[in-house]
Design a protein around this motif. Structure first.
Motif, mmCIF file in Angstrom:
data_model
loop_
_atom_site.group_PDB
_atom_site.id
_atom_site.type_symbol
_atom_site.label_atom_id
_atom_site.label_comp_id
_atom_site.label_asym_id
_atom_site.label_seq_id
_atom_site.Cartn_x
_atom_site.Cartn_y
_atom_site.Cartn_z
ATOM 1 N N ASP A 1 27.028 -9.537 81.704
ATOM 2 C CA ASP A 1 26.223 -10.734 81.924
ATOM 3 C C ASP A 1 26.340 -11.663 80.713
ATOM 4 O O ASP A 1 25.676 -11.464 79.682
ATOM 5 N N ALA A 2 27.192 -12.684 80.814
ATOM 6 C CA ALA A 2 27.403 -13.595 79.693
ATOM 7 C C ALA A 2 26.137 -14.362 79.328
ATOM 8 O O ALA A 2 25.876 -14.639 78.147
ATOM 9 N N GLU A 3 25.327 -14.709 80.331
ATOM 10 C CA GLU A 3 24.092 -15.434 80.048
ATOM 11 C C GLU A 3 23.128 -14.582 79.230
ATOM 12 O O GLU A 3 22.420 -15.085 78.356
ATOM 13 N N ARG A 4 23.117 -13.309 79.505
ATOM 14 C CA ARG A 4 22.272 -12.398 78.720
ATOM 15 C C ARG A 4 22.741 -12.359 77.269
ATOM 16 O O ARG A 4 21.921 -12.359 76.344
ATOM 17 N N ILE A 5 24.033 -12.342 77.077
ATOM 18 C CA ILE A 5 24.578 -12.338 75.716
ATOM 19 C C ILE A 5 24.241 -13.642 75.005
ATOM 20 O O ILE A 5 23.873 -13.657 73.825
ATOM 21 N N LEU A 6 24.367 -14.764 75.703
ATOM 22 C CA LEU A 6 24.046 -16.059 75.108
ATOM 23 C C LEU A 6 22.592 -16.128 74.661
ATOM 24 O O LEU A 6 22.258 -16.797 73.676
ATOM 25 N N ALA A 7 21.726 -15.429 75.378
ATOM 26 C CA ALA A 7 20.297 -15.455 75.058
ATOM 27 C C ALA A 7 19.921 -14.443 73.975
ATOM 28 O O ALA A 7 18.788 -14.455 73.482
ATOM 29 N N CYS B 1 32.264 -22.727 72.540
ATOM 30 C CA CYS B 1 31.293 -23.810 72.322
ATOM 31 C C CYS B 1 29.894 -23.386 72.747
ATOM 32 O O CYS B 1 28.908 -23.707 72.072
ATOM 33 N N ALA B 2 29.801 -22.661 73.854
ATOM 34 C CA ALA B 2 28.490 -22.193 74.318
ATOM 35 C C ALA B 2 27.872 -21.225 73.313
ATOM 36 O O ALA B 2 26.668 -21.287 73.029
ATOM 37 N N LEU B 3 28.685 -20.332 72.765
ATOM 38 C CA LEU B 3 28.191 -19.376 71.778
ATOM 39 C C LEU B 3 27.734 -20.095 70.507
ATOM 40 O O LEU B 3 26.669 -19.802 69.956
ATOM 41 N N LEU B 4 28.536 -21.041 70.043
ATOM 42 C CA LEU B 4 28.183 -21.791 68.839
ATOM 43 C C LEU B 4 26.894 -22.583 69.043
ATOM 44 O O LEU B 4 25.999 -22.589 68.188
ATOM 45 N N ALA B 5 26.802 -23.258 70.182
ATOM 46 C CA ALA B 5 25.624 -24.075 70.464
ATOM 47 C C ALA B 5 24.359 -23.227 70.575
ATOM 48 O O ALA B 5 23.255 -23.725 70.350
ATOM 49 N N SER B 6 24.511 -21.946 70.911
ATOM 50 C CA SER B 6 23.359 -21.054 71.010
ATOM 51 C C SER B 6 22.895 -20.551 69.641
ATOM 52 O O SER B 6 21.935 -19.792 69.557
ATOM 53 N N GLY B 7 23.591 -20.980 68.583
ATOM 54 C CA GLY B 7 23.173 -20.625 67.236
ATOM 55 C C GLY B 7 23.876 -19.431 66.638
ATOM 56 O O GLY B 7 23.441 -18.909 65.607
ATOM 57 N N LYS B 8 24.977 -19.007 67.265
ATOM 58 C CA LYS B 8 25.698 -17.837 66.772
ATOM 59 C C LYS B 8 27.027 -18.250 66.130
ATOM 60 O O LYS B 8 27.787 -19.021 66.713
#
Length: 352
Positions: free
Chosen positions: A64-70, A98-105
């Motif tokens: 679940d990529a969304e779970r990882i992003l959160a 980009c999604a990972l970076l934008a999530s603060g990681k």
């Protein structure tokens, strides 16, 4: 977070390189495993430690990529096979990053991004915007050529007062590589010559992108504007049947390939990177011995040879893991090896 607190790390993908990185993250006290994303449905729900032959660590694998992003984490070790391996759009990897970076990681990736500026301002602007949004940094180590084709040659040039030409050669043996997808479907080992050109097209695009980045990075570091980066490739056929870890290579099928990437400056070669891949180095004597060679032609002339790297995938994983702390400490933005302190094995020292 105190300076002694472990860095929370997410492992994204657990293949040949990612699995080795995951073992290292679990084993080292300066890291805390925060999550693991897998692509194989059979791995979903399994304990991450048990997945790589260690004891349970209480972190279950997910797809679940969304779970990882959160998930809160300091860094993501992003290690899937690049999208271009499958003939897909390389922008897919950029979108995920980009999604990972934008999530603060912060992100350390082996899918490329060694020198994103090689692709022009469009990609750079996207990545920098994501970094700014999340207050995070991006560093690409590369599965290959990371380190051998850029950092080491650049280190040698520091001893020169005149540079004429830089030559880097890699010759790798894939007889122990476990993945049929990588060795046959992508690299073309064991394929008939008639379908090699078509089947290897995604791999050719990936090679062009990754080695082009490395050549561009070295040239930029030395202040040399390149006219272009030329690419050539050729192959050899097996003279007998033989087996490798990923399957059979029959007589008359592809047993080796040779790739040359040349950065031209003012119409002449300034940087040459030669890569030779052999299904089994014992069966393919042509194109030289296994190992890595670097030549700096100039004053003084220098040559460095590494006879063999018996665990190249482990080296690629370690390079990424050993970069985590510096990337987490860096200011937000794209951070190439030119922006970071030297990645060392500080956390890997074991004194018996």
């Amino acid at each position: 977070m105190s300076s002694s607190a472990p860095l929370r790390v997410i492992q994204w993908a657990t293949g040949a390189v990612g699995g080795r990185a995951l073992r290292s993250v679990i084993a080292r006290p300066e890291f805390e495993l925060a999550g693991v994303l897998v692509y194989d449905r059979e791995k979903v729900g399994r304990d991450a430690g048990e997945l790589v032959g260690l004891g349970p660590v209480g972190v279950a694998c997910t797809d679940d990529a969304e779970r990882i992003l959160a998930t809160e984490a300091d860094c993501v070790l992003h290690m899937p096979l690049p999208a271009s391996y499958f003939g897909g759009d390389p922008g897919t990897d950029a979108e995920t990053i980009c999604a990972l970076l934008a999530s603060g990681k912060n992100v350390v990736t082996t899918t490329g991004f060694v020198y994103p500026r090689a692709y022009g301002p469009g990609l750079v602007d996207r990545l920098e915007a994501a970094c700014a949004r999340g207050g995070a940094s991006l560093h690409g180590t590369g599965i290959n050529p990371g380190f051998m084709s850029d950092l080491l040659p650049l280190a040698l040039t520091g001893l020169s007062d005149r540079l004429d030409h830089i030559y880097v050669r890699e010759c790798s043996d894939y007889r122990g590589h476990p993945s049929r997808h990588v060795t046959a479907d992508l690299m073309g080992f064991g394929r008939e010559p008639d379908d090699y050109s078509t089947s290897v097209r995604p791999f050719r695009a990936f090679q062009r992108a990754l080695f082009g980045e490395s050549v561009e990075l070295v040239a930029a570091a030395l202040g040399v504007p390149l006219d272009e980066v030329e690419q050539t490739d050729e192959y050899l056929l097996a003279t007998e049947d033989f087996d490798i870890a990923a399957g059979e290579v029959r007589k008359g099928t592809i047993s080796a390939s040779r790739w040359v990437f040349t950065g031209l400056a003012r119409g002449r070669p300034f940087i040459t990177v030669e890569c030779v891949y052999k299904a089994d180095g014992r069966r393919v004597p042509q194109w030289g011995d296994l190992g890595f060679t670097m030549h700096v032609q100039g004053r003084p002339g220098m040559a460095v040879t590494i006879d063999d790297m018996t665990q190249g995938l482990a080296g690629a994983a370690a390079h990424a893991v050993n970069s985590i702390a510096a990337v987490c400490a860096a200011p937000p933005g794209i951070r190439t090896l030119l922006d970071l302190p030297l990645a060392t094995g500080r956390g890997a020292v074991r004194l018996a």
